[in-house]
Design a protein around this motif. Structure first.
Motif, mmCIF file in Angstrom:
data_model
loop_
_atom_site.group_PDB
_atom_site.id
_atom_site.type_symbol
_atom_site.label_atom_id
_atom_site.label_comp_id
_atom_site.label_asym_id
_atom_site.label_seq_id
_atom_site.Cartn_x
_atom_site.Cartn_y
_atom_site.Cartn_z
ATOM 1 N N ASP A 29 0.829 -1.203 0.000
ATOM 2 C CA ASP A 29 0.000 0.000 0.000
ATOM 3 C C ASP A 29 0.866 1.257 0.000
ATOM 4 O O ASP A 29 0.580 2.217 -0.715
ATOM 5 C CB ASP A 29 -0.927 0.033 1.216
ATOM 6 C CG ASP A 29 -1.995 -1.045 1.177
ATOM 7 O OD1 ASP A 29 -2.220 -1.648 0.101
ATOM 8 O OD2 ASP A 29 -2.593 -1.297 2.247
ATOM 9 N N LEU A 30 1.910 1.248 0.808
ATOM 10 C CA LEU A 30 2.813 2.391 0.891
ATOM 11 C C LEU A 30 3.510 2.644 -0.448
ATOM 12 O O LEU A 30 3.586 3.785 -0.908
ATOM 13 C CB LEU A 30 3.857 2.173 1.990
ATOM 14 C CG LEU A 30 4.922 3.257 2.115
ATOM 15 C CD1 LEU A 30 4.288 4.584 2.521
ATOM 16 C CD2 LEU A 30 5.982 2.839 3.124
ATOM 17 N N VAL A 31 3.975 1.578 -1.081
ATOM 18 C CA VAL A 31 4.649 1.721 -2.370
ATOM 19 C C VAL A 31 3.700 2.330 -3.396
ATOM 20 O O VAL A 31 4.073 3.257 -4.120
ATOM 21 C CB VAL A 31 5.200 0.365 -2.859
ATOM 22 C CG1 VAL A 31 5.655 0.435 -4.308
ATOM 23 C CG2 VAL A 31 6.347 -0.089 -1.959
ATOM 24 N N HIS A 32 2.459 1.852 -3.434
ATOM 25 C CA HIS A 32 1.475 2.409 -4.374
ATOM 26 C C HIS A 32 1.206 3.880 -4.084
ATOM 27 O O HIS A 32 1.119 4.699 -4.994
ATOM 28 C CB HIS A 32 0.158 1.624 -4.329
ATOM 29 C CG HIS A 32 0.254 0.269 -4.926
ATOM 30 N ND1 HIS A 32 0.533 0.044 -6.250
ATOM 31 C CD2 HIS A 32 0.127 -0.956 -4.372
ATOM 32 C CE1 HIS A 32 0.568 -1.242 -6.495
ATOM 33 N NE2 HIS A 32 0.329 -1.880 -5.367
ATOM 34 N N GLN A 33 1.091 4.218 -2.814
ATOM 35 C CA GLN A 33 0.819 5.605 -2.440
ATOM 36 C C GLN A 33 1.990 6.511 -2.790
ATOM 37 O O GLN A 33 1.805 7.588 -3.364
ATOM 38 C CB GLN A 33 0.523 5.699 -0.943
ATOM 39 C CG GLN A 33 0.182 7.106 -0.498
ATOM 40 C CD GLN A 33 -0.130 7.166 0.986
ATOM 41 O OE1 GLN A 33 -0.136 6.158 1.679
ATOM 42 N NE2 GLN A 33 -0.404 8.353 1.470
ATOM 43 N N VAL A 34 3.182 6.092 -2.462
ATOM 44 C CA VAL A 34 4.364 6.927 -2.711
ATOM 45 C C VAL A 34 4.615 7.099 -4.197
ATOM 46 O O VAL A 34 4.998 8.174 -4.654
ATOM 47 C CB VAL A 34 5.608 6.327 -2.006
ATOM 48 C CG1 VAL A 34 6.884 7.013 -2.454
ATOM 49 C CG2 VAL A 34 5.444 6.440 -0.505
ATOM 50 N N ARG A 35 4.377 6.057 -4.962
ATOM 51 C CA ARG A 35 4.588 6.134 -6.408
ATOM 52 C C ARG A 35 3.460 6.874 -7.118
ATOM 53 O O ARG A 35 3.520 7.095 -8.317
ATOM 54 C CB ARG A 35 4.734 4.731 -6.988
ATOM 55 C CG ARG A 35 6.046 4.101 -6.590
ATOM 56 C CD ARG A 35 6.251 2.799 -7.267
ATOM 57 N NE ARG A 35 7.534 2.237 -6.896
ATOM 58 C CZ ARG A 35 7.859 0.979 -7.041
ATOM 59 N NH1 ARG A 35 6.988 0.131 -7.579
ATOM 60 N NH2 ARG A 35 9.031 0.539 -6.680
ATOM 61 N N GLY A 36 2.432 7.247 -6.362
ATOM 62 C CA GLY A 36 1.364 8.068 -6.914
ATOM 63 C C GLY A 36 0.363 7.317 -7.755
ATOM 64 O O GLY A 36 -0.380 7.918 -8.521
ATOM 65 N N GLU A 37 0.320 5.994 -7.617
ATOM 66 C CA GLU A 37 -0.635 5.214 -8.382
ATOM 67 C C GLU A 37 -2.039 5.543 -7.876
ATOM 68 O O GLU A 37 -2.352 5.340 -6.714
ATOM 69 C CB GLU A 37 -0.327 3.734 -8.251
ATOM 70 C CG GLU A 37 1.025 3.412 -8.859
ATOM 71 C CD GLU A 37 1.465 1.988 -8.636
ATOM 72 O OE1 GLU A 37 0.609 1.142 -8.343
ATOM 73 O OE2 GLU A 37 2.655 1.726 -8.798
#
Length: 123
Positions: free
Chosen positions: A107-115
């Motif tokens: 979830d964090l990776v998706h949020q940080v990458r702006g997906e």
């Protein structure tokens, strides 16, 4: 549904450190890869099946799980050639925690990458 692991309970898991504190207890090195390997072994039931799913060799996955056990200082799984892998009570707790942690990491990776992120502000 599992209770969320508070961010304050986990220190160092997101980075490469020599000592990690989980809920106030220091353990040796932990990595997301080790947790992923362990969780996959738990889901698949055998090291061979987990290795095939992960795209690693069975000895590499077995070594990763063994290193995780050394980090915690307890046995997490019983390995039997004929019957695969059975988790200990500690292993079941780590499996549940690892599943939650890896989902939060995703979830964090998706949020940080702006997906899926909307643009905010003016240009």
């Amino acid at each position: 549904m599992l209770d969320p692991v508070p961010a304050s309970a986990i220190r160092g898991v997101w980075q490469d450190t020599s000592v990690v504190s989980v809920a106030g207890v220091e353990v040796g090195d932990l990595s997301l890869k080790q947790l992923e390997h362990f969780l996959t072994v738990a889901e698949e039931g055998t090291i061979a099946a987990a290795a095939a799913r992960l795209g690693y060799s069975a000895p590499a996955v077995a070594a990763s799980v063994s290193e995780l056990e050394r980090s915690f200082g307890v046995q997490l799984a019983v390995r039997r050639r004929s019957r695969g892998v059975t988790l200990t009570a500690n292993g079941q707790a780590v499996r549940d925690w690892a599943a939650q942690l890896l989902a939060s990491h995703g979830d964090l990776v998706h949020q940080v990458r702006g997906e899926g992120e909307e643009l905010i502000g003016s240009l």
